[in-house]
Design a protein around this motif. Structure first.
Motif, PDB file in Angstrom:
ATOM      1  N   LEU A  80       6.007 116.110  19.563  1.00  0.00           N
ATOM      2  CA  LEU A  80       4.874 116.204  20.488  1.00  0.00           C
ATOM      3  C   LEU A  80       4.446 117.652  20.683  1.00  0.00           C
ATOM      4  O   LEU A  80       3.259 117.953  20.734  1.00  0.00           O
ATOM      5  N   LYS A  81       5.429 118.534  20.785  1.00  0.00           N
ATOM      6  CA  LYS A  81       5.091 119.937  21.010  1.00  0.00           C
ATOM      7  C   LYS A  81       4.316 120.513  19.824  1.00  0.00           C
ATOM      8  O   LYS A  81       3.433 121.353  20.005  1.00  0.00           O
ATOM      9  N   HIS A  82       4.636 120.047  18.633  1.00  0.00           N
ATOM     10  CA  HIS A  82       3.909 120.523  17.465  1.00  0.00           C
ATOM     11  C   HIS A  82       2.489 119.964  17.409  1.00  0.00           C
ATOM     12  O   HIS A  82       1.634 120.497  16.708  1.00  0.00           O
ATOM     13  N   LEU A  83       2.266 118.878  18.118  1.00  0.00           N
ATOM     14  CA  LEU A  83       0.946 118.237  18.056  1.00  0.00           C
ATOM     15  C   LEU A  83       0.050 118.599  19.243  1.00  0.00           C
ATOM     16  O   LEU A  83      -1.086 118.129  19.338  1.00  0.00           O
ATOM     17  N   GLU A  84       0.566 119.440  20.116  1.00  0.00           N
ATOM     18  CA  GLU A  84      -0.219 119.848  21.287  1.00  0.00           C
ATOM     19  C   GLU A  84      -1.568 120.422  20.890  1.00  0.00           C
ATOM     20  O   GLU A  84      -1.679 121.076  19.861  1.00  0.00           O
ATOM     21  N   GLY A  85      -2.548 120.160  21.733  1.00  0.00           N
ATOM     22  CA  GLY A  85      -3.862 120.749  21.508  1.00  0.00           C
ATOM     23  C   GLY A  85      -4.663 120.060  20.417  1.00  0.00           C
ATOM     24  O   GLY A  85      -5.490 120.673  19.762  1.00  0.00           O
ATOM     25  N   GLY A  86      -4.369 118.791  20.192  1.00  0.00           N
ATOM     26  CA  GLY A  86      -5.168 118.024  19.237  1.00  0.00           C
ATOM     27  C   GLY A  86      -4.835 118.253  17.774  1.00  0.00           C
ATOM     28  O   GLY A  86      -5.540 117.787  16.887  1.00  0.00           O
ATOM     29  N   LYS A  87      -3.728 118.984  17.521  1.00  0.00           N
ATOM     30  CA  LYS A  87      -3.362 119.237  16.123  1.00  0.00           C
ATOM     31  C   LYS A  87      -2.993 117.937  15.404  1.00  0.00           C
ATOM     32  O   LYS A  87      -2.509 116.992  16.009  1.00  0.00           O
ATOM     33  N   LYS A  88      -3.236 117.912  14.099  1.00  0.00           N
ATOM     34  CA  LYS A  88      -2.894 116.756  13.276  1.00  0.00           C
ATOM     35  C   LYS A  88      -1.986 117.214  12.141  1.00  0.00           C
ATOM     36  O   LYS A  88      -2.326 118.146  11.415  1.00  0.00           O
ATOM     37  N   LEU A  89      -0.844 116.540  12.005  1.00  0.00           N
ATOM     38  CA  LEU A  89       0.111 116.921  10.963  1.00  0.00           C
ATOM     39  C   LEU A  89       0.536 115.707  10.158  1.00  0.00           C
ATOM     40  O   LEU A  89       0.559 114.585  10.667  1.00  0.00           O
ATOM     41  N   THR A  90       0.888 115.963   8.895  1.00  0.00           N
ATOM     42  CA  THR A  90       1.358 114.873   8.039  1.00  0.00           C
ATOM     43  C   THR A  90       2.860 114.668   8.234  1.00  0.00           C
ATOM     44  O   THR A  90       3.546 115.513   8.808  1.00  0.00           O
ATOM     45  N   VAL A  91       3.340 113.553   7.747  1.00  0.00           N
ATOM     46  CA  VAL A  91       4.759 113.237   7.829  1.00  0.00           C
ATOM     47  C   VAL A  91       5.587 114.331   7.163  1.00  0.00           C
ATOM     48  O   VAL A  91       6.568 114.820   7.726  1.00  0.00           O
ATOM     49  N   THR A  92       5.159 114.742   5.997  1.00  0.00           N
ATOM     50  CA  THR A  92       5.882 115.777   5.262  1.00  0.00           C
ATOM     51  C   THR A  92       5.915 117.091   6.031  1.00  0.00           C
ATOM     52  O   THR A  92       6.973 117.734   6.127  1.00  0.00           O
ATOM     53  N   GLN A  93       4.780 117.470   6.592  1.00  0.00           N
ATOM     54  CA  GLN A  93       4.747 118.711   7.371  1.00  0.00           C
ATOM     55  C   GLN A  93       5.740 118.658   8.512  1.00  0.00           C
ATOM     56  O   GLN A  93       6.497 119.603   8.740  1.00  0.00           O
ATOM     57  N   ILE A  94       5.753 117.542   9.223  1.00  0.00           N
ATOM     58  CA  ILE A  94       6.653 117.409  10.360  1.00  0.00           C
ATOM     59  C   ILE A  94       8.100 117.390   9.881  1.00  0.00           C
ATOM     60  O   ILE A  94       8.969 118.057  10.460  1.00  0.00           O
ATOM     61  N   HIS A  95       8.339 116.673   8.823  1.00  0.00           N
ATOM     62  CA  HIS A  95       9.690 116.576   8.283  1.00  0.00           C
ATOM     63  C   HIS A  95      10.205 117.953   7.856  1.00  0.00           C
ATOM     64  O   HIS A  95      11.386 118.278   8.029  1.00  0.00           O
ATOM     65  N   GLU A  96       9.308 118.799   7.371  1.00  0.00           N
ATOM     66  CA  GLU A  96       9.730 120.155   6.996  1.00  0.00           C
ATOM     67  C   GLU A  96       9.873 121.059   8.219  1.00  0.00           C
ATOM     68  O   GLU A  96      10.803 121.857   8.307  1.00  0.00           O
ATOM     69  N   LEU A  97       8.947 120.911   9.162  1.00  0.00           N
ATOM     70  CA  LEU A  97       9.008 121.720  10.377  1.00  0.00           C
ATOM     71  C   LEU A  97      10.314 121.472  11.138  1.00  0.00           C
ATOM     72  O   LEU A  97      10.941 122.403  11.645  1.00  0.00           O
ATOM     73  N   LEU A  98      10.704 120.201  11.218  1.00  0.00           N
ATOM     74  CA  LEU A  98      11.882 119.863  12.018  1.00  0.00           C
ATOM     75  C   LEU A  98      13.181 119.927  11.226  1.00  0.00           C
ATOM     76  O   LEU A  98      14.263 119.935  11.796  1.00  0.00           O
ATOM     77  N   GLY A  99      13.052 119.932   9.902  1.00  0.00           N
ATOM     78  CA  GLY A  99      14.262 119.976   9.080  1.00  0.00           C
ATOM     79  C   GLY A  99      15.088 118.709   9.160  1.00  0.00           C
ATOM     80  O   GLY A  99      16.318 118.743   9.164  1.00  0.00           O
ATOM     81  N   ILE A 100      14.415 117.573   9.237  1.00  0.00           N
ATOM     82  CA  ILE A 100      15.123 116.289   9.220  1.00  0.00           C
ATOM     83  C   ILE A 100      14.594 115.443   8.066  1.00  0.00           C
ATOM     84  O   ILE A 100      13.546 115.751   7.490  1.00  0.00           O
ATOM     85  N   GLU A 101      15.322 114.393   7.715  1.00  0.00           N
ATOM     86  CA  GLU A 101      14.970 113.534   6.595  1.00  0.00           C
ATOM     87  C   GLU A 101      13.558 112.957   6.688  1.00  0.00           C
ATOM     88  O   GLU A 101      13.070 112.698   7.783  1.00  0.00           O
ATOM     89  N   GLN A 102      12.978 112.718   5.567  1.00  0.00           N
ATOM     90  CA  GLN A 102      11.642 112.119   5.543  1.00  0.00           C
ATOM     91  C   GLN A 102      11.651 110.755   6.224  1.00  0.00           C
ATOM     92  O   GLN A 102      10.776 110.456   7.032  1.00  0.00           O
ATOM     93  N   SER A 103      12.642 109.949   5.880  1.00  0.00           N
ATOM     94  CA  SER A 103      12.643 108.592   6.442  1.00  0.00           C
ATOM     95  C   SER A 103      12.888 108.621   7.948  1.00  0.00           C
ATOM     96  O   SER A 103      12.294 107.847   8.692  1.00  0.00           O
ATOM     97  N   THR A 104      13.742 109.518   8.363  1.00  0.00           N
ATOM     98  CA  THR A 104      13.989 109.660   9.798  1.00  0.00           C
ATOM     99  C   THR A 104      12.702 110.083  10.506  1.00  0.00           C
ATOM    100  O   THR A 104      12.343 109.532  11.555  1.00  0.00           O
ATOM    101  N   THR A 105      12.017 111.019   9.914  1.00  0.00           N
ATOM    102  CA  THR A 105      10.750 111.475  10.477  1.00  0.00           C
ATOM    103  C   THR A 105       9.768 110.315  10.603  1.00  0.00           C
ATOM    104  O   THR A 105       9.150 110.110  11.654  1.00  0.00           O
ATOM    105  N   SER A 106       9.654 109.557   9.545  1.00  0.00           N
ATOM    106  CA  SER A 106       8.738 108.431   9.537  1.00  0.00           C
ATOM    107  C   SER A 106       9.113 107.412  10.620  1.00  0.00           C
ATOM    108  O   SER A 106       8.250 106.855  11.289  1.00  0.00           O
ATOM    109  N   HIS A 107      10.416 107.217  10.773  1.00  0.00           N
ATOM    110  CA  HIS A 107      10.884 106.313  11.825  1.00  0.00           C
ATOM    111  C   HIS A 107      10.425 106.792  13.197  1.00  0.00           C
ATOM    112  O   HIS A 107       9.865 106.028  13.975  1.00  0.00           O
ATOM    113  N   HIS A 108      10.686 108.048  13.469  1.00  0.00           N
ATOM    114  CA  HIS A 108      10.306 108.598  14.780  1.00  0.00           C
ATOM    115  C   HIS A 108       8.802 108.478  15.004  1.00  0.00           C
ATOM    116  O   HIS A 108       8.353 108.082  16.079  1.00  0.00           O
ATOM    117  N   LEU A 109       8.040 108.799  13.985  1.00  0.00           N
ATOM    118  CA  LEU A 109       6.586 108.713  14.118  1.00  0.00           C
ATOM    119  C   LEU A 109       6.158 107.265  14.363  1.00  0.00           C
ATOM    120  O   LEU A 109       5.267 107.007  15.168  1.00  0.00           O
TER     121      LEU A 109
END
Lengths: 101, 101
Positions: free
Chosen positions: B31-60
DNA sequence: ATTAAATATTTATATATTTGCATTTGTAAT
DNA sequence: ATTACAAATGCAAATATATAAATATTTAAT
């Protein structure tokens, strides 16, 4: 404009714990009963919500442990109340968001 | 002064679900990365947070399912963004509350 | 010191959540 | 049609949470 939030894992954990404490139907109901600085005893809450005494005590313990509520003992009774009154606003805000689905 | 909140169990459940969705360190970080109307892809978030792609997708998926996020597919990418921008304020508010322990 | 009321704790069971791996689906390029 | 990249899904193991019954603790009154 200062950017304080460099996403400290500990703060993140704390915030998550606080939210997790609140994120339960019964516990939200408790918060709503405590809005506006009201103070209620375990028994009062347990009767208001119609749930077991021990369950009530557990929920209150969680809310207190995570910094959402405070408590003060007075004789045989223990009164619980909101630590930060803004927290009830958080709940209201969330409820408004659940409205326009 | 109108008293709207007669504590409807369904609304309570909804609010709890939304809160439960947010109440997780990684999901708060999202949520903090998306503040202010920002839009991010699954891959971007997965890289930003340093967690697995599938885990990221689950959370999203959880955040989307509970009405916290929206998503829009553009080619191979899926962009995620906040449904209600106020929600990032909720997180900030909470973090402020975790401060003065 | 007994008793009773209010609260907290222990314990057990049921249920839910988190995570990552492996797989699958969707989309675009060759 | 094959390949490649992005995202989503199914699954399983580990972990956490919720609930209630029974018990223990704390406090006040007699």
């Amino acid at each position: 404009m200062i950017k304080i939030q460099e996403i400290d894992p500990d703060r993140l954990e704390m915030a998550a714990n606080m939210l997790k404490a609140i994120a339960h139907p019964m516990r939200i109901a408790i918060l709503k009963h405590l809005e506006g600085g009201k103070k209620l005893t375990v028994t009062q809450i347990h009767e208001l919500l119609g749930i077991e005494q021990s369950t009530t005590s557990h929920h209150l313990g969680i809310l207190k442990d995570k910094g959402v509520l405070c408590s003060r003992r007075e004789g045989k009774n223990t009164f619980y109340y909101l630590k930060h009154d803004v927290l009830s606003q958080v709940v209201d805000c969330l409820e408004r968001c659940t409205c326009g689905e």
